[in-house]
Design a protein around this motif. Structure first.
Motif, PDB file in Angstrom:
ATOM      1  N   ASN A 435       0.853  -1.179   0.000  1.00 30.54           N
ATOM      2  CA  ASN A 435       0.000   0.000   0.000  1.00 30.54           C
ATOM      3  C   ASN A 435       0.898   1.241   0.000  1.00 30.54           C
ATOM      4  O   ASN A 435       1.867   1.306   0.761  1.00 30.54           O
ATOM      5  N   GLN A 437       1.518   4.714   1.065  1.00 32.57           N
ATOM      6  CA  GLN A 437       1.014   5.562   2.137  1.00 32.57           C
ATOM      7  C   GLN A 437       1.818   6.858   2.238  1.00 32.57           C
ATOM      8  O   GLN A 437       3.003   6.894   1.903  1.00 32.57           O
ATOM      9  N   ALA A 447       4.160   0.314   2.133  1.00 31.78           N
ATOM     10  CA  ALA A 447       3.804  -0.358   3.385  1.00 31.78           C
ATOM     11  C   ALA A 447       3.284  -1.755   3.084  1.00 31.78           C
ATOM     12  O   ALA A 447       2.487  -1.946   2.160  1.00 31.78           O
ATOM     13  N   ILE A 449       0.933  -4.734   3.766  1.00 30.54           N
ATOM     14  CA  ILE A 449      -0.381  -4.876   4.400  1.00 30.54           C
ATOM     15  C   ILE A 449      -0.923  -6.297   4.333  1.00 30.54           C
ATOM     16  O   ILE A 449      -2.017  -6.568   4.806  1.00 30.54           O
ATOM     17  N   ASN A 460      -4.465  -7.367   6.065  1.00 32.50           N
ATOM     18  CA  ASN A 460      -4.747  -6.555   7.250  1.00 32.50           C
ATOM     19  C   ASN A 460      -5.470  -5.287   6.800  1.00 32.50           C
ATOM     20  O   ASN A 460      -4.852  -4.285   6.440  1.00 32.50           O
ATOM     21  N   ASP A 461      -6.798  -5.344   6.819  1.00 36.46           N
ATOM     22  CA  ASP A 461      -7.609  -4.228   6.319  1.00 36.46           C
ATOM     23  C   ASP A 461      -7.329  -2.922   7.065  1.00 36.46           C
ATOM     24  O   ASP A 461      -7.346  -1.840   6.463  1.00 36.46           O
ATOM     25  N   THR A 462      -7.084  -3.024   8.343  1.00 38.54           N
ATOM     26  CA  THR A 462      -6.942  -1.813   9.157  1.00 38.54           C
ATOM     27  C   THR A 462      -5.642  -1.068   8.872  1.00 38.54           C
ATOM     28  O   THR A 462      -5.506   0.098   9.260  1.00 38.54           O
ATOM     29  N   ALA A 463      -4.703  -1.723   8.197  1.00 41.34           N
ATOM     30  CA  ALA A 463      -3.414  -1.074   7.933  1.00 41.34           C
ATOM     31  C   ALA A 463      -3.422  -0.295   6.616  1.00 41.34           C
ATOM     32  O   ALA A 463      -2.428   0.336   6.267  1.00 41.34           O
ATOM     33  N   ILE A 464      -4.535  -0.299   5.909  1.00 40.88           N
ATOM     34  CA  ILE A 464      -4.585   0.308   4.579  1.00 40.88           C
ATOM     35  C   ILE A 464      -4.903   1.794   4.678  1.00 40.88           C
ATOM     36  O   ILE A 464      -5.794   2.218   5.420  1.00 40.88           O
ATOM     37  N   GLU A 465      -4.180   2.593   3.889  1.00 44.91           N
ATOM     38  CA  GLU A 465      -4.509   4.008   3.706  1.00 44.91           C
ATOM     39  C   GLU A 465      -5.087   4.135   2.304  1.00 44.91           C
ATOM     40  O   GLU A 465      -4.423   3.840   1.308  1.00 44.91           O
ATOM     41  N   SER A 471      -9.751   5.883   6.455  1.00 47.98           N
ATOM     42  CA  SER A 471      -9.833   4.430   6.618  1.00 47.98           C
ATOM     43  C   SER A 471     -11.112   3.869   6.026  1.00 47.98           C
ATOM     44  O   SER A 471     -11.377   2.675   6.132  1.00 47.98           O
TER      45      SER A 471
END
Length: 812
Positions: A435, A437, A447, A449, A460-465, A471
């Motif tokens: 990703n 970022q 990054a 992810i 890891n969905d929460t780590a995506i920008e 988010s």
């Protein structure tokens, strides 16, 4: 001893002319290597155009060879040499280099094929010689065909895997409406074709292409402008890009000019880790949030030190390193040999790569570099397996075909403790999910992810920008998903992802988002108002608590009350001529039967039960037969009385005396009683919900188990009624004052009319209203008989008592 080419320059000097310069080292077995070290349009001088990353690939091969040559367990006593050439990204030059390698001194294996087109050419050319081609970047799924390319192997996963990963990302984030920008070649077309095949595997999660734009390198500016305008005009918010990073740079520049910054881009491995794009400030506002598939990054312990220790002083004949040194430090490290740029000053000898930061020295994310490393080890293990055979092949006795067979069977653990083997000529895919970022300095960084192992996606969905900088997952659909309670209805002439949402019909539900169809509820259930769940159907019946039930009850009670009142009047005036005329006993019996008719209607109101269903029909049938029997006997008595007045017919009344009249009534009624007993014994009506009628409310009714029994009961009543009507009609012209025939005729006409109208009304009435129709018919016919027979008599008794005399009755 190693040799690094011969005198002269190492550049791609002239279009169509291949340079024989490269890196060479003799050994017991020579492995060939082909790399696209330079890439520049043919009209430009190639000097100083050494690309950093391909140069890193070359030294990854040398690093692996040096490790193997030092190994005491892998090919002990065997020295591996190499011939490495620069193909200058031209298939023709790569082919010429290969032919020189297998022609001058036979080389049993080639590590090369920097792209799928070149790999296909090399594999076809070397196929008849059974020389294995081991590619580190060719990814076309077509190369998996062992019939066409039996000598092709690769340490780069097939594009089928990354296409599947991209499809899984689209499905995972519910992106059903995406655009595609692809390279106008086999790589782009094949990638989007394979991606679509995976997207269409799941009909419930269909993904459609809003558009497909192609880019050609020769016309990249105009193609990028066209693609940018298409992206701007499209409603698709997610754009899939399968092309080279150089094309993507131009595309992002065009999008930046149009201020299109809200699109979410899906990147193929060809550009997902491009350092040039990450460092291109003009693309930052467009490129933020890019989500991509990248070749798995793997660490090579010791490789960073190896790269930074390289120096032309230690490798004076290494023309590749010498040219890189000239470009990096602006000086010529080789003061004794010919220089490529006579204007360059000599190097001081203190230059070092320790502090240099570029793609050549960056070993933090080794992707294709590691593929090259794996290719060398795969070749070494194949050679080790071959030379370890019981036949004890010598270094010069084995054939390329034998090596190819052993290469297809390699199975070893790498120095990084990873299991490696080929499936056909392919390897199991291992990708990183990356990703792009934002950094605090305003730039972009890569990054990690998630990862892809084969066809398994780990994210890891929460780590995506995202491209929006939040988010919140972008939404990219042609039509919003249909909510529960609705179903999809395709629009004619449009992709399957474009649809309308239709509310489920009554009795059907859909309890999931995006349902293709609605499901019927079981018979005992019905859909709720939202059509999202089946709820138990509510039992409905003609109740005493509802308006209709209260009304019918009031009418029935009123009828019974009026009948009782008439009975009391008749009883009080039983000695008067009006009451005594036409057999007062039958009149009282008729009033009693009418009261029963009114009261039996109450059995039809309220919740049907086992005994209520039996009693209501029996009471109805017997009460009306009793009533009609009284009228029929009355009519017969009238006829007999007037017939007996004729000469010779005096004895006729002996047969119609009071006893015979009571007996006739009992006989006619007993027939109905027998019919009811037989019917209710063999096949009685039972309380049962009428599930065939649609609706949330289901009528609990007395279901006729035998229509024949009910028909016989009604038929017998109808027979008596018609007989009474006929007899009354025949007696209509008898003297008025003493004759009830006209009253009976009129009452029977009303009676028959009511019950003839009852049949179609009953059949056509839904649910509890059919019961109401039957109750209404009972009450209407009962009131008709009551008023037609007794109203005139009560009028005389109560309001015209002067006419209640025998003289008045016998006046005519």
């Amino acid at each position: 001893m190693a040799s690094y080419g011969h005198g002269g320059t190492t550049n791609c000097s002239r279009w169509g002319t291949h340079s024989d310069n490269g890196l060479f080292e003799d050994g017991d077995i020579i492995i060939g290597g082909l790399f696209s070290l330079r890439y520049t349009p043919p009209s430009v001088d190639y000097s100083f155009n050494v690309q950093n990353l391909p140069l890193q690939y070359i030294y990854a091969m040398l690093y692996a060879l040096e490790e193997i040559n030092r190994s005491l367990t892998l090919l002990p006593g065997v020295k591996l040499g190499y011939q490495i050439h620069d193909s200058c990204a031209l298939p023709a030059w790569e082919l010429k280099a290969v032919l020189s390698m297998v022609g001058d001194k036979p080389i049993p294996l080639i590590i090369g094929g920097s792209n799928s087109v070149t790999a296909q050419i090399l594999s076809r050319v070397l196929g008849p010689l059974s020389v294995p081609v081991l590619s580190y970047t060719a990814s076309c799924p077509c190369l998996s065909d062992r019939q066409q390319y039996p000598n092709f192997f690769r340490t780069m996963a097939s594009d089928a895997y990354q296409a599947r990963a991209v499809a899984q990302l689209a499905i995972h984030f519910n992106w059903t409406w995406i655009g595609a920008v692809i390279a106008d070649n086999d790589y782009g077309h094949m990638a989007v074709k394979v991606t679509l095949s995976f997207l269409h595997e799941d009909d419930e999660n269909s993904v459609c292409l809003a558009f497909v734009e192609t880019l050609q390198r020769e016309t990249i500016v105009s193609d990028a402008k066209r693609a940018a305008l298409t992206i701007q005009a499209s409603t698709a918010k997610v754009i899939l890009i399968f092309t080279w990073y150089t094309d993507v740079i131009e595309l992002f520049h065009q999008l930046s000019k149009l201020n299109v910054t809200d699109r979410q881009f899906l990147a193929s491995e060809a550009w997902s880790t491009s350092g040039d794009l990450l460092q291109d400030t003009a693309s930052h506002k467009v490129a933020r949030g890019v989500l991509g598939v990248a070749i798995r990054s793997t660490a090579l312990p010791g490789f960073d030190s190896y790269i930074r220790s390289l120096s032309p002083l230690l490798r004076p004949s290494d023309e590749f390193l010498r040219e890189f040194w000239q470009k990096e430090f602006g000086c010529d490290p080789n003061t004794n040999g010919p220089t490529q740029k006579a204007s360059l000053p000599p190097c001081k000898g203190t230059e070092t790569l320790e502090e240099v930061q570029n793609f050549f020295t960056d070993t933090s994310q080794l992707r294709v570099t590691y593929n090259v490393y794996l290719a060398v080890y795969a070749a070494a293990h194949a050679l080790h397996s071959l030379l370890s055979c019981p036949e004890r092949f010598s270094l010069s006795a084995f054939s390329c075909l034998q090596l190819m067979q052993h290469l297809s069977q390699v199975n070893f653990t790498t120095p990084q403790d990873e299991l490696f083997y080929f499936k056909g000529g392919d390897i199991t895919a291992k990708y990183d999910l990356v990703n792009w970022q934002s950094t605090p300095q305003g730039g972009l960084r890569l990054a990690l992810i998630g990862r892809v192992d084969g066809f398994d996606l780990h994210l890891n969905d929460t780590a995506i920008e995202w491209s929006t900088g939040t988010s919140q997952v972008p939404v990219s659909v042609c039509s919003e998903s249909c909510a529960p309670g609705t179903r999809k209805a395709s629009r004619k002439g449009e992709p399957i992802c474009c649809f309308d949402c239709i509310l489920c019909a009554d009795g059907e539900i859909s309890n999931q988002t995006g349902s293709l169809q609605c499901d019927h509820c079981p018979a005992e259930f019905w859909s709720n108002t939202e059509r999202t769940v089946c709820v138990p159907r509510q039992l409905d019946f003609l109740s005493f608590n509802e308006t209709l039930g209260v009304t019918l009850t009031a009418v029935a009670v009123s009828g019974a009350t009026v009948t009782t009142a008439v009975f009391v009047v008749f009883l009080h005036h039983r000695q008067t001529p009006v009451v005594r005329a036409n057999n007062s006993e039958l009149s009282f019996l008729l009033l009693l039967s009418l009261k029963l008719c009114f009261l039996c209607s109450l059995l039809f109101i309220g919740r049907p039960s086992y005994w209520a269903c039996r009693f209501q029909q029996a009471a109805f049938g017997i009460s009306f037969v009793l009533c009609v029997s009284c009228l029929q006997v009355k009519t017969i008595v009238v006829l007999a009385a007037f017939r007996s007045a004729r000469p010779g017919a005096e004895a006729l009344m002996k047969w119609f005396g009071p006893g015979q009249q009571r007996g006739s009534v009992c006989f006619f009624t007993s027939i109905q009683v027998v019919i009811c007993i037989i019917w209710l014994t063999l096949s009685p009506p039972i309380p049962q919900p009428d599930l065939e009628i649609p609706g949330l409310k289901v009528t609990l009714k007395c279901a006729m188990a035998s229509v024949v029994g009910f028909s016989v009961v009604l038929g017998y009543i109808g027979l008596l009624g018609c007989t009474s009507l006929l007899l009354a009609f025949l007696a209509r012209k008898l003297p008025d004052n003493f004759n009830e025939a006209k009253l009976i005729t009129f009452s029977m006409l009303i009676f028959c009319a009511v019950w003839v109208a009852f049949v179609p009304a009953y059949v056509s009435s839904p649910g509890k209203y059919a019961v109401a129709v039957e109750v209404f018919a009972i009450l209407a016919s009962s009131f008709g008989l009551l008023f037609c027979i007794f109203a005139p008599k009560c009028f005389i008794i109560l309001l015209r008592p002067e006419k209640n005399t025998k003289k008045h009755l016998m006046a005519r």
